[in-house]
Design an enzyme around this catalytic site. Structure first.
Site, PDB file in Angstrom:
ATOM      1  N   HIS A  53      -6.517 -17.623 -27.819  1.00  0.00           N
ATOM      2  CA  HIS A  53      -7.945 -17.926 -28.003  1.00  0.00           C
ATOM      3  C   HIS A  53      -8.224 -19.349 -27.574  1.00  0.00           C
ATOM      4  O   HIS A  53      -7.304 -20.134 -27.344  1.00  0.00           O
ATOM      5  CB  HIS A  53      -8.395 -17.644 -29.441  1.00  0.00           C
ATOM      6  CG  HIS A  53      -7.845 -18.559 -30.489  1.00  0.00           C
ATOM      7  ND1 HIS A  53      -6.506 -18.588 -30.832  1.00  0.00           N
ATOM      8  CD2 HIS A  53      -8.449 -19.478 -31.296  1.00  0.00           C
ATOM      9  CE1 HIS A  53      -6.318 -19.472 -31.796  1.00  0.00           C
ATOM     10  NE2 HIS A  53      -7.470 -20.037 -32.098  1.00  0.00           N
ATOM     11  N   HIS A  55      -9.399 -22.179 -28.747  1.00  0.00           N
ATOM     12  CA  HIS A  55      -9.329 -23.451 -29.485  1.00  0.00           C
ATOM     13  C   HIS A  55      -8.299 -24.396 -28.861  1.00  0.00           C
ATOM     14  O   HIS A  55      -7.214 -23.964 -28.459  1.00  0.00           O
ATOM     15  CB  HIS A  55      -9.000 -23.195 -30.963  1.00  0.00           C
ATOM     16  CG  HIS A  55     -10.170 -22.638 -31.723  1.00  0.00           C
ATOM     17  ND1 HIS A  55     -10.027 -21.908 -32.884  1.00  0.00           N
ATOM     18  CD2 HIS A  55     -11.510 -22.705 -31.471  1.00  0.00           C
ATOM     19  CE1 HIS A  55     -11.229 -21.552 -33.323  1.00  0.00           C
ATOM     20  NE2 HIS A  55     -12.134 -22.019 -32.485  1.00  0.00           N
ATOM     21  N   ASP A  57      -6.251 -26.560 -29.941  1.00  0.00           N
ATOM     22  CA  ASP A  57      -4.887 -26.671 -30.477  1.00  0.00           C
ATOM     23  C   ASP A  57      -3.994 -25.526 -29.982  1.00  0.00           C
ATOM     24  O   ASP A  57      -2.781 -25.527 -30.237  1.00  0.00           O
ATOM     25  CB  ASP A  57      -4.891 -26.753 -32.014  1.00  0.00           C
ATOM     26  CG  ASP A  57      -5.491 -25.544 -32.692  1.00  0.00           C
ATOM     27  OD1 ASP A  57      -6.581 -25.093 -32.281  1.00  0.00           O
ATOM     28  OD2 ASP A  57      -4.873 -25.036 -33.654  1.00  0.00           O
ATOM     29  N   HIS A  58      -4.580 -24.572 -29.228  1.00  0.00           N
ATOM     30  CA  HIS A  58      -3.798 -23.460 -28.667  1.00  0.00           C
ATOM     31  C   HIS A  58      -3.712 -23.495 -27.147  1.00  0.00           C
ATOM     32  O   HIS A  58      -2.834 -22.860 -26.572  1.00  0.00           O
ATOM     33  CB  HIS A  58      -4.383 -22.125 -29.136  1.00  0.00           C
ATOM     34  CG  HIS A  58      -4.309 -21.965 -30.621  1.00  0.00           C
ATOM     35  ND1 HIS A  58      -3.363 -21.181 -31.246  1.00  0.00           N
ATOM     36  CD2 HIS A  58      -5.007 -22.567 -31.610  1.00  0.00           C
ATOM     37  CE1 HIS A  58      -3.514 -21.287 -32.555  1.00  0.00           C
ATOM     38  NE2 HIS A  58      -4.503 -22.131 -32.809  1.00  0.00           N
ATOM     39  N   HIS A 111     -11.726 -14.501 -35.882  1.00  0.00           N
ATOM     40  CA  HIS A 111     -11.578 -15.968 -35.877  1.00  0.00           C
ATOM     41  C   HIS A 111     -12.448 -16.547 -34.761  1.00  0.00           C
ATOM     42  O   HIS A 111     -13.213 -17.491 -34.967  1.00  0.00           O
ATOM     43  CB  HIS A 111     -10.107 -16.304 -35.686  1.00  0.00           C
ATOM     44  CG  HIS A 111      -9.795 -17.770 -35.610  1.00  0.00           C
ATOM     45  ND1 HIS A 111      -9.958 -18.624 -36.669  1.00  0.00           N
ATOM     46  CD2 HIS A 111      -9.325 -18.524 -34.586  1.00  0.00           C
ATOM     47  CE1 HIS A 111      -9.598 -19.856 -36.304  1.00  0.00           C
ATOM     48  NE2 HIS A 111      -9.216 -19.819 -35.034  1.00  0.00           N
ATOM     49  N   ASP A 128      -4.459 -17.249 -34.379  1.00  0.00           N
ATOM     50  CA  ASP A 128      -5.071 -17.583 -35.670  1.00  0.00           C
ATOM     51  C   ASP A 128      -5.767 -16.377 -36.297  1.00  0.00           C
ATOM     52  O   ASP A 128      -6.763 -16.514 -37.012  1.00  0.00           O
ATOM     53  CB  ASP A 128      -6.087 -18.723 -35.496  1.00  0.00           C
ATOM     54  CG  ASP A 128      -5.419 -20.057 -35.193  1.00  0.00           C
ATOM     55  OD1 ASP A 128      -4.180 -20.135 -35.210  1.00  0.00           O
ATOM     56  OD2 ASP A 128      -6.159 -21.030 -34.919  1.00  0.00           O
ATOM     57  N   HIS A 166       0.040 -21.149 -36.909  1.00  0.00           N
ATOM     58  CA  HIS A 166       0.111 -22.316 -37.799  1.00  0.00           C
ATOM     59  C   HIS A 166       1.106 -22.108 -38.933  1.00  0.00           C
ATOM     60  O   HIS A 166       1.349 -20.974 -39.354  1.00  0.00           O
ATOM     61  CB  HIS A 166      -1.262 -22.609 -38.430  1.00  0.00           C
ATOM     62  CG  HIS A 166      -2.281 -23.110 -37.456  1.00  0.00           C
ATOM     63  ND1 HIS A 166      -2.479 -24.453 -37.216  1.00  0.00           N
ATOM     64  CD2 HIS A 166      -3.150 -22.449 -36.655  1.00  0.00           C
ATOM     65  CE1 HIS A 166      -3.442 -24.597 -36.310  1.00  0.00           C
ATOM     66  NE2 HIS A 166      -3.863 -23.399 -35.946  1.00  0.00           N
TER      67      HIS A 166
END
Ligand code: ZN
Ligand code: FE
Length: 254
Positions: A53, A55, A57-58, A111, A128, A166
């Protein structure tokens, strides 16, 4: 296939999959340094980059890894993800020659609206959407969408290894024990998580069967969660109960 969680950023895991001949895949590289370190330590060649996805942080290091290693990027169709070589959608199959692997794509909105999961090589790469003992926050989807997404993942074989985005298991476990206090499998899993974390080890991957026994968001129809829903004014509707459970987790200070 070797399955290695690479700790990144504050509490992310980048998943590294590689075979014995040194051919590698990374999933959700939010940061470049841990990936480069693992590739050089293990003498691996990066062959593919999978994204769940949009975001940051990914996906933060995907373009840099693609440029440096020439590995193609697989990602859901979303204008917030740049430099994608192959867009994936629900039902697609990714077949890789090196390392030899086959992944099925499952759309898991909730999400985010374009979130996907990858299933193959005995693992579930779920970003996530599903966490150990929890699930992702609903940023762009409805409770009904997230519940349906989790139920598709829950239907996979129990020995599938859950590889999530995470390290949230300890905090998730504190919430889970509050809503499902008599669950002995959950108590045992929390002990296992605490022991791993105390030794600086990741709590994941974890078999899906363990999550089915312990994760309250996968146990929405259990007696414990049905009781919890009644006591928290969610009535008997399972989607309403799921929404109430997710909202309670959002506000949980544990
Ligand atoms: Zn996310
Ligand atoms: Fe994330």
């Amino acid at each position: 296939m070797h399955v290695v969680p690479l700790p990144a950023l504050a509490d992310n895991y980048i998943w590294l999959l590689h075979d014995d001949s040194g051919q590698a895949i990374v999933v959700d590289p939010g940061e470049q340094a841990p990936v480069e370190a693992a590739l050089s330590e293990r003498a691996l060649q990066l062959r593919a980059i999978l994204l769940t996805h949009h975001h940051n942080d990914h996906i933060g290091a995907a373009a840099a890894l693609r440029a440096r290693h020439g590995a193609p990027v697989f990602a859901p169709r979303d204008e917030r993800i740049a430099e994608v070589d192959r867009f994936v959608d629900d039902g697609d199959v990714i077949t890789l020659e090196q390392p030899q692997a086959r992944f099925e794509v499952i759309a898991v909105p909730g999400h985010t609206r374009s979130h996907v999961a990858y299933v193959g090589a005995g693992v579930l790469l779920c970003g996530d959407t599903l966490f150990s003992l929890g699930c992702g926050r609903l940023f762009e989807g409805t409770p009904a969408q997230m519940l349906a997404s989790l139920e598709r993942l829950a239907a996979l074989p129990g020995d599938t290894l859950v590889c999530c985005g995470h390290e949230y298991a300890a905090a998730n476990g504190r919430f889970a024990r509050q809503v499902d206090p008599t669950n002995r499998d959950l108590a045992a899993r929390c002990d296992q998580v605490a022991a791993a974390r105390a030794q600086g080890r990741p709590s994941v991957p974890v078999p899906l069967a363990s999550e089915l026994a312990c994760n309250p968001f996968l146990r929405i129809d259990s007696d414990a969660l049905t009781d919890w829903g009644r006591r928290h004014g969610a009535g008997d509707d399972r989607t309403t109960r799921f929404a109430a459970l997710r909202a309670a987790k959002d506000h949980f200070q544990g």
